[in-house]
Design a protein around this motif. Structure first.
Motif: not given
Length: 273
Positions: A87-106
């Motif tokens: 589920p983690f890689p799916i859920a990570y894509n519920f984050l906004s692009q800006e949020y992903q830029n601040k928080l890596s997948y790892e």
């Protein structure tokens, strides 16, 4: 000053020591069929189906439903737990692009360290004219103890902010605070909404003329008081599983005007902005 009788104190302690028995809200994906198409994909290869993020409520409920059986728990000899890390890689894509830029997948996956199951037990949209779309939430998790082969229930709460992106609503900010079950029942007035209002807005700010009876709606508590400035106020709290009341919004009404959200800061010389 806020006082509790001995009988109230006994009930007060029991409230803190009893875990939640609320039903889970995140039950939208209960079988393998949903997860199967994502089985061999990495987080940067996944596109969230647009129907899952049509509304802010859908985004939050679907996000937690995906994470319900996500597992990042310490080693166990019983085999696969839930949907494991799928589920983690799916859920990570519920984050906004800006949020992903601040928080890596790892880094994102690391925030679930020790967690083997997640139940969303409380969700409430919070009025917020400054930060836009915002929710209060509380989760119950099964956590693995690193030092021994055992699990226990843990409770956390926080706030989720969402933004509208081209492909739907996304989570732009999310806080998570673990709940305490020992200090709260033994110390302090600041765990009880009525006491918070009486102390902070009364004794600190000298604002209260009289307080009205508390209005409860499940775990939401609304405390009204009439101010010495002639206006009425409403302070809204959400009650956690550990019994603590968390302030989530403030409103003020002057005369016959409409209720208006305000941002008072009793801890900062009672400034209102």
């Amino acid at each position: 000053m806020f006082r509790l009788s001995q009988k109230d104190i006994e009930a007060y302690h029991q409230k803190y020591f009893r875990p939640s028995c609320l039903r889970a809200l995140n039950l939208r994906f209960s079988n393998w069929d949903f997860f199967a198409p994502f089985y061999d994909k990495t987080h940067d290869q996944i596109k969230v189906p647009p129907q899952l993020t049509l509304t802010p409520e859908d985004t939050v409920l679907n996000y937690f439903s995906i994470l319900r059986e996500a597992e990042n728990i310490y080693g166990r000899g019983c085999g696969t737990i839930g949907q494991a890390k799928l589920p983690f890689p799916i859920a990570y894509n519920f984050l906004s692009q800006e949020y992903q830029n601040k928080l890596s997948y790892e880094g994102y996956v690391q925030t679930f360290s020790g967690i083997g199951h997640t139940s969303l037990i409380k969700l409430c949209r919070v009025p917020d004219r400054r930060r836009g779309i915002r929710f209060f939430y509380e989760i119950e998790t099964i956590v693995g103890a690193e030092s021994k082969n055992a699990e226990y229930f843990g409770y956390s709460y926080g706030f989720i902010t969402l933004v509208k992106e081209q492909e739907g609503f996304r989570i732009s900010e999310m806080s998570r605070i673990e709940e305490d079950f020992l200090c709260a029942p033994y110390h302090g007035w600041n765990h009880v909404g009525e006491a918070v209002v009486e102390v902070e807005y009364g004794h600190w700010c000298h604002l209260i003329e009289h307080i009205y009876p508390t209005i409860r709606n499940e775990y939401i508590k609304s405390i009204y008081f009439h101010g010495k400035d002639g206006a009425d106020y409403c302070i809204i709290f959400a009650e956690l599983t550990n019994g603590t009341d968390i302030e989530i919004a403030q409103f003020r009404k002057a005369g016959n005007a409409e209720w208006k959200q305000v941002y008072m800061k009793p801890e900062e010389e009672c400034v209102m902005d």
